[in-house]
Design a protein around this motif. Structure first.
Motif, short mmCIF file in Angstrom:
data_model
loop_
_atom_site.label_atom_id
_atom_site.label_comp_id
_atom_site.label_asym_id
_atom_site.label_seq_id
_atom_site.Cartn_x
_atom_site.Cartn_y
_atom_site.Cartn_z
N UNK A 155 -13.92 2.57 38.34
CA UNK A 155 -13.60 3.97 38.08
C UNK A 155 -13.29 4.70 39.38
N UNK A 156 -12.09 5.26 39.46
CA UNK A 156 -11.71 6.01 40.66
C UNK A 156 -11.56 7.51 40.41
N UNK A 157 -11.47 7.90 39.14
CA UNK A 157 -11.33 9.32 38.83
C UNK A 157 -11.76 9.56 37.38
N UNK A 158 -12.19 10.79 37.13
CA UNK A 158 -12.53 11.18 35.76
C UNK A 158 -12.06 12.60 35.53
N UNK A 159 -11.59 12.84 34.32
CA UNK A 159 -11.13 14.18 33.94
C UNK A 159 -11.63 14.47 32.53
N UNK A 160 -11.98 15.73 32.30
CA UNK A 160 -12.52 16.13 31.00
C UNK A 160 -11.69 17.27 30.43
N UNK A 166 -16.09 6.32 27.07
CA UNK A 166 -14.94 5.78 27.82
C UNK A 166 -15.37 4.59 28.68
N UNK A 167 -16.49 4.73 29.36
CA UNK A 167 -16.98 3.66 30.23
C UNK A 167 -17.26 2.39 29.44
N UNK A 168 -17.79 2.52 28.24
CA UNK A 168 -18.08 1.35 27.42
C UNK A 168 -16.82 0.54 27.11
N UNK A 169 -15.69 1.18 27.06
CA UNK A 169 -14.43 0.47 26.79
C UNK A 169 -14.03 -0.43 27.96
N UNK A 170 -14.48 -0.09 29.15
CA UNK A 170 -14.14 -0.88 30.33
C UNK A 170 -14.75 -2.27 30.23
N UNK A 171 -15.92 -2.39 29.63
CA UNK A 171 -16.57 -3.70 29.49
C UNK A 171 -15.65 -4.69 28.80
N UNK A 172 -15.04 -4.28 27.69
CA UNK A 172 -14.16 -5.19 26.95
C UNK A 172 -12.94 -5.56 27.77
N UNK A 227 -8.78 4.85 30.50
CA UNK A 227 -9.50 4.69 29.24
C UNK A 227 -10.03 6.07 28.84
N UNK A 228 -10.10 6.29 27.54
CA UNK A 228 -10.47 7.60 27.02
C UNK A 228 -11.69 7.45 26.11
N UNK A 229 -12.61 8.39 26.25
CA UNK A 229 -13.76 8.48 25.36
C UNK A 229 -13.85 9.90 24.85
N UNK A 230 -14.52 10.06 23.74
CA UNK A 230 -14.62 11.39 23.15
C UNK A 230 -16.01 11.63 22.58
N UNK A 231 -16.31 12.88 22.36
CA UNK A 231 -17.53 13.29 21.67
C UNK A 231 -17.24 14.60 20.95
N UNK A 232 -18.00 14.86 19.92
CA UNK A 232 -17.85 16.11 19.18
C UNK A 232 -19.15 16.41 18.46
N UNK A 291 -13.06 15.33 25.50
CA UNK A 291 -12.40 14.07 25.82
C UNK A 291 -12.58 13.80 27.31
N UNK A 292 -12.87 12.54 27.62
CA UNK A 292 -12.98 12.11 29.01
C UNK A 292 -11.95 11.02 29.26
N UNK A 293 -11.16 11.17 30.31
CA UNK A 293 -10.21 10.14 30.72
C UNK A 293 -10.70 9.58 32.06
N UNK A 294 -10.99 8.29 32.07
CA UNK A 294 -11.38 7.61 33.30
C UNK A 294 -10.18 6.83 33.81
N UNK A 295 -9.85 7.04 35.07
CA UNK A 295 -8.78 6.30 35.70
C UNK A 295 -9.40 5.13 36.46
N UNK A 296 -8.85 3.95 36.20
CA UNK A 296 -9.36 2.74 36.85
C UNK A 296 -8.57 2.43 38.11
#
Length: 101
Positions: free
Chosen positions: A30-35, A81-87, A56-61, A45-50
């Motif tokens: 992970x080099x950057x994150x934006x919300x 979003x971070x959990x998606x990086x594992x796969x 990769x994007x994660x969300x919550x509501x 929504x969180x966008x993590x730049x690798x």
């Protein structure tokens, strides 16, 4: 439910040293994150730049606006979003290992 630290400690205690992913390796990607919170909603929504530029994007509501907390929404969206990086990293490592067979 066990957290990553507990699982990592057990893996190390059992000397499972074959090539594998670690929480640190995931975080190093992970080099950057934006919300973004969509106006008038509880959707975060969180966008993590690798490192390679992929995102990769994660969300919550929150179901109820009365329960919405911006900080908690950011944390949950980032974790998702971070959990998606594992796969993704798992696929990459498996491909590298298959190439050596």
């Amino acid at each position: 439910m066990r957290n990553e630290s507990e699982v990592e400690a057990e893996i190390q205690a059992k000397n499972l040293n074959a090539p594998r992913l670690t929480p640190a390796l995931i975080d190093e990607q992970i080099v950057n994150e934006a919300f973004h919170v969509f106006p008038g909603t509880t959707l975060t929504v969180c966008a993590l730049t690798l490192r390679n530029g992929f995102q990769v994007v994660g969300e919550s509501a929150a179901v109820s606006p009365a329960n919405f907390d911006a900080g908690l929404g950011r944390k949950i969206a980032r974790d998702n979003a971070r959990n998606k990086i594992w796969a993704l990293e798992g696929y990459l490592l498996r491909s590298k290992l298959a190439a050596t067979i």
